[in-house]
Design a protein around this motif. Sequence first.
Motif, PDB file in Angstrom:
ATOM      1  N   ASP A 112       0.824  -1.215   0.000  1.00 44.29           N
ATOM      2  CA  ASP A 112       0.000   0.000   0.000  1.00 44.29           C
ATOM      3  C   ASP A 112       0.855   1.262   0.000  1.00 44.29           C
ATOM      4  O   ASP A 112       0.506   2.263  -0.642  1.00 44.29           O
ATOM      5  CB  ASP A 112      -0.944   0.003   1.200  1.00 44.29           C
ATOM      6  N   ALA A 113       1.991   1.235   0.709  1.00 46.40           N
ATOM      7  CA  ALA A 113       2.880   2.401   0.695  1.00 46.40           C
ATOM      8  C   ALA A 113       3.372   2.669  -0.726  1.00 46.40           C
ATOM      9  O   ALA A 113       3.424   3.821  -1.182  1.00 46.40           O
ATOM     10  CB  ALA A 113       4.061   2.172   1.637  1.00 46.40           C
ATOM     11  N   ALA A 132       4.329  -1.763   7.765  1.00 43.29           N
ATOM     12  CA  ALA A 132       5.553  -2.312   7.180  1.00 43.29           C
ATOM     13  C   ALA A 132       6.656  -2.443   8.227  1.00 43.29           C
ATOM     14  O   ALA A 132       7.378  -3.454   8.258  1.00 43.29           O
ATOM     15  CB  ALA A 132       6.020  -1.433   6.026  1.00 43.29           C
ATOM     16  N   ALA A 133       6.800  -1.445   9.085  1.00 40.17           N
ATOM     17  CA  ALA A 133       7.836  -1.497  10.112  1.00 40.17           C
ATOM     18  C   ALA A 133       7.624  -2.683  11.042  1.00 40.17           C
ATOM     19  O   ALA A 133       8.574  -3.417  11.379  1.00 40.17           O
ATOM     20  CB  ALA A 133       7.859  -0.192  10.903  1.00 40.17           C
ATOM     21  N   GLY A 134       6.379  -2.886  11.459  1.00 47.74           N
ATOM     22  CA  GLY A 134       6.081  -4.027  12.323  1.00 47.74           C
ATOM     23  C   GLY A 134       6.344  -5.353  11.638  1.00 47.74           C
ATOM     24  O   GLY A 134       6.907  -6.286  12.237  1.00 47.74           O
ATOM     25  N   LEU A 135       5.954  -5.441  10.372  1.00 47.56           N
ATOM     26  CA  LEU A 135       6.192  -6.664   9.607  1.00 47.56           C
ATOM     27  C   LEU A 135       7.677  -6.940   9.457  1.00 47.56           C
ATOM     28  O   LEU A 135       8.143  -8.069   9.689  1.00 47.56           O
ATOM     29  CB  LEU A 135       5.549  -6.534   8.222  1.00 47.56           C
ATOM     30  N   ALA A 168      10.054  -2.316  -1.346  1.00 49.34           N
ATOM     31  CA  ALA A 168       9.584  -1.420  -0.284  1.00 49.34           C
ATOM     32  C   ALA A 168      10.183  -0.020  -0.384  1.00 49.34           C
ATOM     33  O   ALA A 168       9.487   0.970  -0.116  1.00 49.34           O
ATOM     34  CB  ALA A 168       9.867  -2.023   1.084  1.00 49.34           C
ATOM     35  N   PRO A 169      11.466   0.137  -0.763  1.00 46.13           N
ATOM     36  CA  PRO A 169      12.010   1.497  -0.877  1.00 46.13           C
ATOM     37  C   PRO A 169      11.255   2.381  -1.866  1.00 46.13           C
ATOM     38  O   PRO A 169      11.252   3.606  -1.720  1.00 46.13           O
ATOM     39  CB  PRO A 169      13.452   1.255  -1.327  1.00 46.13           C
ATOM     40  N   GLU A 170      10.611   1.790  -2.857  1.00 41.14           N
ATOM     41  CA  GLU A 170       9.804   2.586  -3.785  1.00 41.14           C
ATOM     42  C   GLU A 170       8.608   3.221  -3.073  1.00 41.14           C
ATOM     43  O   GLU A 170       8.056   4.217  -3.547  1.00 41.14           O
ATOM     44  CB  GLU A 170       9.318   1.730  -4.945  1.00 41.14           C
ATOM     45  N   GLY A 171       8.230   2.630  -1.954  1.00 42.54           N
ATOM     46  CA  GLY A 171       7.147   3.177  -1.148  1.00 42.54           C
ATOM     47  C   GLY A 171       7.634   4.076  -0.031  1.00 42.54           C
ATOM     48  O   GLY A 171       6.861   4.467   0.840  1.00 42.54           O
ATOM     49  N   SER A 200      10.185   0.979 -10.350  1.00 42.76           N
ATOM     50  CA  SER A 200       9.323   2.122 -10.579  1.00 42.76           C
ATOM     51  C   SER A 200       9.938   3.323  -9.878  1.00 42.76           C
ATOM     52  O   SER A 200      10.554   3.193  -8.817  1.00 42.76           O
ATOM     53  CB  SER A 200       7.924   1.882 -10.009  1.00 42.76           C
ATOM     54  N   LYS A 201       9.772   4.479 -10.458  1.00 44.78           N
ATOM     55  CA  LYS A 201      10.243   5.701  -9.821  1.00 44.78           C
ATOM     56  C   LYS A 201       9.129   6.252  -8.954  1.00 44.78           C
ATOM     57  O   LYS A 201       8.041   6.550  -9.432  1.00 44.78           O
ATOM     58  CB  LYS A 201      10.650   6.743 -10.863  1.00 44.78           C
ATOM     59  N   ALA A 202       9.389   6.354  -7.655  1.00 39.78           N
ATOM     60  CA  ALA A 202       8.355   6.833  -6.728  1.00 39.78           C
ATOM     61  C   ALA A 202       7.865   8.203  -7.162  1.00 39.78           C
ATOM     62  O   ALA A 202       8.626   9.071  -7.590  1.00 39.78           O
ATOM     63  CB  ALA A 202       8.916   6.884  -5.314  1.00 39.78           C
TER      64      ALA A 202
END
Length: 206
Positions: A112-113, A132-135, A168-171, A200-202
């Motif tokens: 989702d991010a 995401a941090a918790g996961l 994840a860094p894209e988010g 993908s470029k954020a």
Amino acid sequence: MTAGLKLYTFAKSGHAHRAVLFASLLGLKVERIEVDLTAGAQKAPEHLRLHPFGQVPVLRDGDQTIWDSNAVLVHLAGKFDPAGTWLPKGKEAIVQAWLSVASGALTDGPCDARRVTVFGAELDHERACGIAAGLFEVLDARLSGRAFLIADAPTIADVALYTYTAHAPEGGISLDPYPDIRAWLVRMEALPGFVAMPASKAGLLA
């Protein structure tokens, strides 16, 4: 091309990439049919006949239609991995538990991010980053001292968790605090048959 296999995908969908990646890891040749999510093609009547919720991926295997990315993984493992490496006998329940994580926290968090930053989705980015941090705290701890999530060799659980974690860094979510996750990603990317999802470029609609 493996007879009768057609895979409906979208190049920058992490859910679709699970199916693409696993087919490649199995050495399967499939006919890929691109569904343009940005144009709403997934909601067209012909696609809704394949997937009642209008999503990707969808696998057509002869006269069978399998939708949902994790269901596709289970189907391919059951049919094309007779040795049971990817869905080990006796470990089905723990594999399913991690598939549920892929459908839950992974989707609600990193996925989702990324949907916000890459596709402009109107979602709560802060909430997604918190999930995401918790996961990733749990995932990093799970991978401490382990090569893969469940066994010495990868299973479909690793495939299901890979793509949205790697992207994840894209988010806007850094993987720097998670050394065991980063090491696991490297091991996944070294597997024979690995194929990456396009970056993908954020901030831009992919």
